[in-house]
Design a protein around this motif. Structure first.
Motif, PDB file in Angstrom:
ATOM      1  N   ALA A  86      -5.788  -2.019 -13.238  1.00 22.20           N
ATOM      2  CA  ALA A  86      -6.025  -3.465 -13.193  1.00 22.20           C
ATOM      3  C   ALA A  86      -5.126  -4.119 -12.140  1.00 22.20           C
ATOM      4  CB  ALA A  86      -5.775  -4.081 -14.564  1.00 22.20           C
ATOM      5  N   LEU A  87      -3.853  -3.692 -12.089  1.00 25.07           N
ATOM      6  CA  LEU A  87      -2.919  -4.242 -11.099  1.00 25.07           C
ATOM      7  C   LEU A  87      -3.381  -3.934  -9.685  1.00 25.07           C
ATOM      8  CD1 LEU A  87      -0.181  -5.495 -10.257  1.00 25.07           C
ATOM      9  CD2 LEU A  87       0.829  -3.215 -10.563  1.00 25.07           C
ATOM     10  N   PHE A  88      -3.727  -2.665  -9.441  1.00 22.38           N
ATOM     11  CA  PHE A  88      -4.123  -2.264  -8.093  1.00 22.38           C
ATOM     12  C   PHE A  88      -5.453  -2.894  -7.687  1.00 22.38           C
ATOM     13  CE2 PHE A  88      -1.538   1.734  -9.089  1.00 22.38           C
ATOM     14  CZ  PHE A  88      -0.386   1.180  -8.545  1.00 22.38           C
ATOM     15  N   SER A  89      -6.363  -3.032  -8.629  1.00 23.72           N
ATOM     16  CA  SER A  89      -7.638  -3.663  -8.290  1.00 23.72           C
ATOM     17  C   SER A  89      -7.422  -5.150  -7.991  1.00 23.72           C
ATOM     18  CB  SER A  89      -8.651  -3.488  -9.425  1.00 23.72           C
ATOM     19  OG  SER A  89      -8.218  -4.127 -10.620  1.00 23.72           O
ATOM     20  N   GLY A  90      -6.464  -5.790  -8.682  1.00 21.46           N
ATOM     21  CA  GLY A  90      -6.129  -7.173  -8.372  1.00 21.46           C
ATOM     22  C   GLY A  90      -5.572  -7.308  -6.962  1.00 21.46           C
ATOM     23  N   ILE A  91      -4.693  -6.351  -6.579  1.00 24.06           N
ATOM     24  CA  ILE A  91      -4.163  -6.352  -5.210  1.00 24.06           C
ATOM     25  C   ILE A  91      -5.295  -6.151  -4.211  1.00 24.06           C
ATOM     26  CG2 ILE A  91      -2.696  -5.083  -3.603  1.00 24.06           C
ATOM     27  CD1 ILE A  91      -0.857  -4.446  -5.984  1.00 24.06           C
ATOM     28  N   ALA A  92      -6.196  -5.227  -4.544  1.00 17.80           N
ATOM     29  CA  ALA A  92      -7.334  -4.962  -3.661  1.00 17.80           C
ATOM     30  C   ALA A  92      -8.200  -6.210  -3.502  1.00 17.80           C
ATOM     31  CB  ALA A  92      -8.166  -3.804  -4.215  1.00 17.80           C
ATOM     32  N   LEU A 152       2.279   9.189   5.370  1.00 19.10           N
ATOM     33  CA  LEU A 152       1.566   7.918   5.248  1.00 19.10           C
ATOM     34  C   LEU A 152       1.813   7.038   6.469  1.00 19.10           C
ATOM     35  CD1 LEU A 152       2.090   6.886   1.505  1.00 19.10           C
ATOM     36  CD2 LEU A 152       0.089   7.940   2.552  1.00 19.10           C
ATOM     37  N   VAL A 153       3.042   7.066   6.998  1.00 25.04           N
ATOM     38  CA  VAL A 153       3.362   6.274   8.184  1.00 25.04           C
ATOM     39  C   VAL A 153       2.472   6.697   9.357  1.00 25.04           C
ATOM     40  CG1 VAL A 153       5.127   5.804   9.924  1.00 25.04           C
ATOM     41  CG2 VAL A 153       5.720   5.762   7.503  1.00 25.04           C
ATOM     42  N   LEU A 163      -4.317   1.606  -0.257  1.00 20.65           N
ATOM     43  CA  LEU A 163      -3.758   1.760   1.084  1.00 20.65           C
ATOM     44  C   LEU A 163      -4.849   1.623   2.146  1.00 20.65           C
ATOM     45  CD1 LEU A 163      -1.321   2.367   2.847  1.00 20.65           C
ATOM     46  CD2 LEU A 163      -1.807   4.810   2.585  1.00 20.65           C
ATOM     47  N   LEU A 164      -6.029   2.168   1.883  1.00 22.07           N
ATOM     48  CA  LEU A 164      -7.131   2.028   2.839  1.00 22.07           C
ATOM     49  C   LEU A 164      -7.509   0.559   3.019  1.00 22.07           C
ATOM     50  CD1 LEU A 164      -9.439   5.014   1.780  1.00 22.07           C
ATOM     51  CD2 LEU A 164      -8.017   4.842   3.834  1.00 22.07           C
ATOM     52  N   ILE A 165      -7.528  -0.180   1.917  1.00 20.21           N
ATOM     53  CA  ILE A 165      -7.828  -1.611   2.009  1.00 20.21           C
ATOM     54  C   ILE A 165      -6.744  -2.323   2.820  1.00 20.21           C
ATOM     55  CG2 ILE A 165      -8.048  -3.733   0.666  1.00 20.21           C
ATOM     56  CD1 ILE A 165      -9.267  -2.058  -1.578  1.00 20.21           C
ATOM     57  N   ALA A 166      -5.483  -1.957   2.553  1.00 19.11           N
ATOM     58  CA  ALA A 166      -4.381  -2.568   3.307  1.00 19.11           C
ATOM     59  C   ALA A 166      -4.502  -2.253   4.791  1.00 19.11           C
ATOM     60  CB  ALA A 166      -3.042  -2.074   2.754  1.00 19.11           C
ATOM     61  N   GLY A 202       0.811  -1.220   0.000  1.00 24.84           N
ATOM     62  CA  GLY A 202       0.000   0.000   0.000  1.00 24.84           C
ATOM     63  C   GLY A 202       0.837   1.259   0.000  1.00 24.84           C
ATOM     64  N   ILE A 203       1.844   1.319   0.868  1.00 27.20           N
ATOM     65  CA  ILE A 203       2.691   2.515   0.959  1.00 27.20           C
ATOM     66  C   ILE A 203       3.578   2.629  -0.278  1.00 27.20           C
ATOM     67  CG2 ILE A 203       4.585   3.586   2.243  1.00 27.20           C
ATOM     68  CD1 ILE A 203       3.341   2.450   4.794  1.00 27.20           C
ATOM     69  N   GLY A 204       4.106   1.507  -0.778  1.00 32.63           N
ATOM     70  CA  GLY A 204       4.956   1.552  -1.971  1.00 32.63           C
ATOM     71  C   GLY A 204       4.207   2.053  -3.187  1.00 32.63           C
ATOM     72  N   ALA A 205       2.973   1.580  -3.389  1.00 36.98           N
ATOM     73  CA  ALA A 205       2.176   2.046  -4.528  1.00 36.98           C
ATOM     74  C   ALA A 205       1.916   3.533  -4.431  1.00 36.98           C
ATOM     75  CB  ALA A 205       0.861   1.270  -4.579  1.00 36.98           C
ATOM     76  N   ASN A 206       1.586   4.015  -3.224  1.00 38.70           N
ATOM     77  CA  ASN A 206       1.343   5.448  -3.039  1.00 38.70           C
ATOM     78  C   ASN A 206       2.599   6.273  -3.266  1.00 38.70           C
ATOM     79  OD1 ASN A 206      -1.447   6.514  -1.744  1.00 38.70           O
ATOM     80  ND2 ASN A 206      -1.154   4.345  -1.274  1.00 38.70           N
ATOM     81  N   THR A 207       3.724   5.766  -2.771  1.00 37.42           N
ATOM     82  CA  THR A 207       4.986   6.499  -2.947  1.00 37.42           C
ATOM     83  C   THR A 207       5.378   6.574  -4.414  1.00 37.42           C
ATOM     84  OG1 THR A 207       5.728   5.781  -0.755  1.00 37.42           O
ATOM     85  CG2 THR A 207       7.408   6.567  -2.279  1.00 37.42           C
ATOM     86  N   ALA A 208       5.223   5.462  -5.151  1.00 39.45           N
ATOM     87  CA  ALA A 208       5.600   5.450  -6.570  1.00 39.45           C
ATOM     88  C   ALA A 208       4.734   6.420  -7.373  1.00 39.45           C
ATOM     89  CB  ALA A 208       5.458   4.034  -7.132  1.00 39.45           C
TER      90      ALA A 208
END
Length: 821
Positions: free
Chosen positions: A700-706, A390-391, A298-301, A32-38
């Motif tokens: 699609a990638l993020f929804s798969g993670i979700a 985010l932390v 991130l909210l889901i995580a 979650g944090i890595g996706a937001n940071t990228a």
């Protein structure tokens, strides 16, 4: 401080005591944090970070616009630039530039350099001093004195080994000698990092006159004065145009009066736009959409981690109750739990930053960093500050739930229960179930958004561009005006090159065009039609112009609809002819044939009259999603010669396999002529789709993670519930409940969570997908097929996750369960 350090040490021991549990939580947060940071590193580099120039937010792109002719951006002519530099009060400085490539004459194979021809004011407008030597001065922009060059820093280092004695050295560009007068600093790039050399833009006396108006082949950048705004500058630019129209109308010159009428009828304007808005363009909504998506992830995580922490908290209730009974206050307990959450968040953030740094290469592959500000994308102080925020947020999001839930039950009741299984009370159950519903809701929303983009992308790819897409290799070249001084010189080169290319093994057909669809190379021009008077106040016709050879249409697969195509006999001295597309014919000759009609370009009707000999199919120019409204017309290169263009080679062989044979052919025709921009037509179309492909793949990638996190959440809640309800389920079975009833009891609990989450997600998606309208093609924001399919798929996957704990519940042995009582 001593107590705080003790709690940090205790928190670390708690993490190490259950390593599998801690690793699962840390990895979830890292994603979650890595996706937001990228994604934030991209948002920050393109939208938030200051432009890489001194007071860069005061820089503006200044350009001509003909809105009534469908030309929002029309470049700048030299007289317009001179007017604005002298008369626009809101401008502190203004520069003009145009792209020009150079053939660098070094030992070995000729090399092409991407260059910029710029007025000396470019460097004062950008406020950029050189690293070595000097920038241009006004005397450099005088015809006959303009043979000087400034090198970009990468060119200086790569081509000339960072030679400190480079200043004063003579270089040969296009057969002419240029003296190096400067080298720019490392990191400087304008208008993009591909520019390798800068040369002065020198104006002839004729180019400064009104005759040059309308010849808009250049671009212009300005710097606003302190306190001036873009809106004020636009008003000033409009006033300059109106003053010019009035002046030209009163000169008594028929041509000048005609141009003044054109200025008024076309809605001609001078416009300014902030440099950031001009460069970022349509990427802004896409970037904010992706940032919103990863916040959802991130909210889901956090919801998943909060559920895991609640699960663990139930096992720790006795420990925490004992500490409370021994005198630990509520604040002390909450602080201890938040410190543990902070440790988890911090470790997850470190892993997330490493993941984000690695994923930036993935974003490059998707083309998200093709912006002119791509060099500003990276992990810097602002991005790390965002990660620290985010932390804190994640610590509060998943740390407070368990901490506050601890005090829902009374200490005496917890201690009295001893080791007996418990689900943690009604409040704890409600909290866990709510978190799972939220996860599913967010996952459904993301998956519906991804589904809409995937379906839209499928429709876009299926669009017919009006020409062949497979088996076509295209290469670009620019001929030197010093070497090819007459039109006949260009014609002979193209004739010989086309003949030689046609002999390449595997080549089926070869063509030439001055401009090519999907190459970001367009030439537009106004014209008149013989016998058709323009309605007063209405703009004249305007279209895409190209110069092609007689085999271009065959090679590209563009069909002939009426008349004939060009012949080798259509040469200078014979009747001037042209071919038009279907849009041209329908728009201007709706009730008659276009063949035989005549078009006039420019003011000299005697020398610029062209007869239409054929009508061909219409092609898309920039995007597969283009709704074609602008006509196209074609000249033969034998009558209208251009010094630049593309060769197109059709072959049954893979395009990459014939690149070298094509290079060899051109070098045989002209040993000093390099080729560049070598791509297949499919590659060009693929590049044009990057603005749609990147958000589709990422969503699609993020929804798969979700989806994965949501399924884990559902499974975790039910598995924990079954474990804590072992005694209850054992009693039920001892009193006669069958295994099927127990199975349905647990499965029903999961089904209620899944149904509630899916329903909430569909409702949320109805509201939120409207912001995606600009990214969709051929698909509405409410697509029942996508909504229904996503709901079914997610519900089915989630229910499969429910089956495992439900089946586990049926295997409980009543006698074993009752032993816990």
């Amino acid at each position: 401080m001593t107590g705080l350090l003790q709690e940090f040490r205790f928190g670390m021991r708690m993490l190490l005591s259950r390593p599998a549990f801690s690793i699962a939580i840390i990895l979830t947060l890292a994603i979650g944090i890595g996706a937001n940071t990228a994604i934030f590193s991209v948002v920050n580099g393109l939208l938030l970070k200051p432009l890489p120039y001194t007071d860069g937010e005061r820089l503006v792109q200044v350009y001509n616009s003909d809105p009534k002719m469908g030309l929002e951006y029309a470049g700048t002519s030299i007289p317009d630039y001179l007017d604005r530099r002298e008369q626009a009060a809101g401008l502190d400085d203004l520069a003009m530039y145009t792209w020009q490539s150079f053939n660098l004459g070094l030992s070995g194979r000729p090399e092409r350099l991407v260059g910029l021809r710029a007025t000396p004011s470019l460097f004062s407008t950008l406020r950029e001093p050189p690293l070595l030597g000097r920038v241009f001065v006004d005397d450099d922009a005088v015809i006959g004195q303009e043979k000087v060059v400034i090198l970009s820093n990468p060119t200086w280092q790569n081509q000339f080994g960072a030679d400190p004695e480079i200043i004063g050295r003579e270089l040969y560009f296009n057969g002419d000698s240029y003296q190096v007068v400067g080298v720019m600093r490392e990191g400087f790039a304008f208008p993009n990092h591909r520019i390798q050399v800068y040369v002065p833009f020198a104006f002839s006396d004729r180019q400064k006159t009104d005759d040059e108006r309308g010849n808009e082949f250049s671009a212009s950048i300005g710097r606003l004065k302190p306190g001036a705004t873009v809106e004020q500058l636009n008003d000033q630019l409009k006033a300059i145009v109106l003053a010019n129209a009035d002046r030209l109308s009163s000169t008594g010159n028929e041509d000048a009066a005609g141009f003044a009428a054109f200025l008024r009828s076309s809605g001609f304007l001078g416009r300014a736009k902030s440099l950031r808005d001009q460069w970022v363009g349509d990427e802004r909504p896409v970037l904010w959409l992706l940032q919103a998506v990863v916040i959802f992830v991130l909210l889901i995580a956090c919801a998943n981690v909060a559920n895991l922490m609640l699960t663990r908290m139930t096992a720790r209730k006795k420990e925490l109750s004992v500490r409370t009974a021994l005198g630990a206050g509520r604040f002390r307990i909450i602080r201890q739990l938040l410190i543990e959450a902070l440790l988890i968040s911090t470790i997850g953030a470190v892993a997330g930053v490493l993941l984000a740094n690695w994923s930036l290469e993935f974003l490059e592959l998707l083309g998200l960093n093709r912006s002119r500000l791509s060099t500003e994308i990276g992990i810097d102080g602002s991005v790390l500050a965002f990660t620290m925020i985010l932390v804190v947020v994640t610590t509060l999001l998943f740390g407070l739930f368990p901490a506050l839930a601890q005090f829902k039950d009374k200490t005496y009741d917890v201690l009295k229960e001893g080791g007996r299984g418990t689900v943690g009370g009604k409040a704890a159950r409600l909290t866990r179930n709510s978190l799972v519903v939220i996860q599913i809701l967010l996952a459904v929303t993301l998956m519906i958004g991804a589904g809409l983009l995937i379906k839209s992308f499928y429709y876009v790819q299926d669009e017919d561009p009006g020409f062949k897409r497979n088996g076509l290799l295209t290469v670009r070249l620019d001929l030197s005006s010093n070497k090819y001084q007459e039109n006949e010189d260009y014609t002979r080169f193209y004739e010989r090159a086309l003949e030689e290319l046609d002999g390449i093994p595997g080549a089926k057909s070869v063509g030439y065009s001055s401009n090519l669809p999907f190459s970001q190379s367009n030439w537009t021009s106004s014209f008149r039609l013989e016998g058709k008077e323009r309605i007063p106040g209405e703009p004249g016709p305007h279209g895409y112009a190209r110069s092609v050879d007689e085999d271009y249409f065959k090679t590209m697969g563009i069909p002939l609809l009426e008349g004939r195509l060009f012949l080798p006999s259509d040469i200078r001295g014979s009747e001037q002819v042209l071919v038009v597309d279907e849009i041209f014919a329908r728009k201007h000759f709706p009730n008659e044939s276009a063949v035989g009609q005549r078009m006039i370009r420019g003011d000299d009707e005697a020398t610029n009259k062209w007869r239409i000999i054929g009508v061909v199919g219409t092609t898309k120019v920039n995007e597969l999603t283009d709704i074609i409204t602008k006509e196209s017309y074609y000249f033969t290169y034998r009558q209208f010669t251009i010094d630049t263009g593309f060769f197109i080679v059709e072959s049954d062989l893979p395009p990459a396999s014939i690149i070298q044979p094509v290079r060899d052919v051109i070098l045989r025709v002209d040993p000093e002529q390099p080729l560049y921009d070598i791509k297949s037509i499919d590659e060009r179309i693929a590049i044009s789709l990057e603005g749609r492909r990147a958000p589709m793949l990422l969503l699609a990638l993020f929804s798969g993670i979700a989806l994965l996190l949501s399924v884990i959440g559902v499974y975790g809640v039910l598995a924990f519930s079954v474990a804590q309800r072992t005694s209850e389920l054992g009693v039920r079975m001892a009193l006669g409940a069958g295994r099927e009833q127990v199975f349905n009891l647990v499965l029903g609990q999961g089904a209620r969570l899944v149904f509630t989450g899916v329903l909430g997600g569909v409702i949320t998606a109805f509201a939120l997908t409207r912001v995606m309208q600009s990214l969709l093609f051929g698909v509405g924001t409410i697509d029942l097929v996508v909504f229904g399919l996503v709901s079914i798929v997610l519900a089915a996957v989630a229910m499969l996750a429910c089956l495992i704990p439900a089946r586990k519940a049926t295997r409980i042995q009543p006698i074993e369960a009752l032993r816990y009582e």
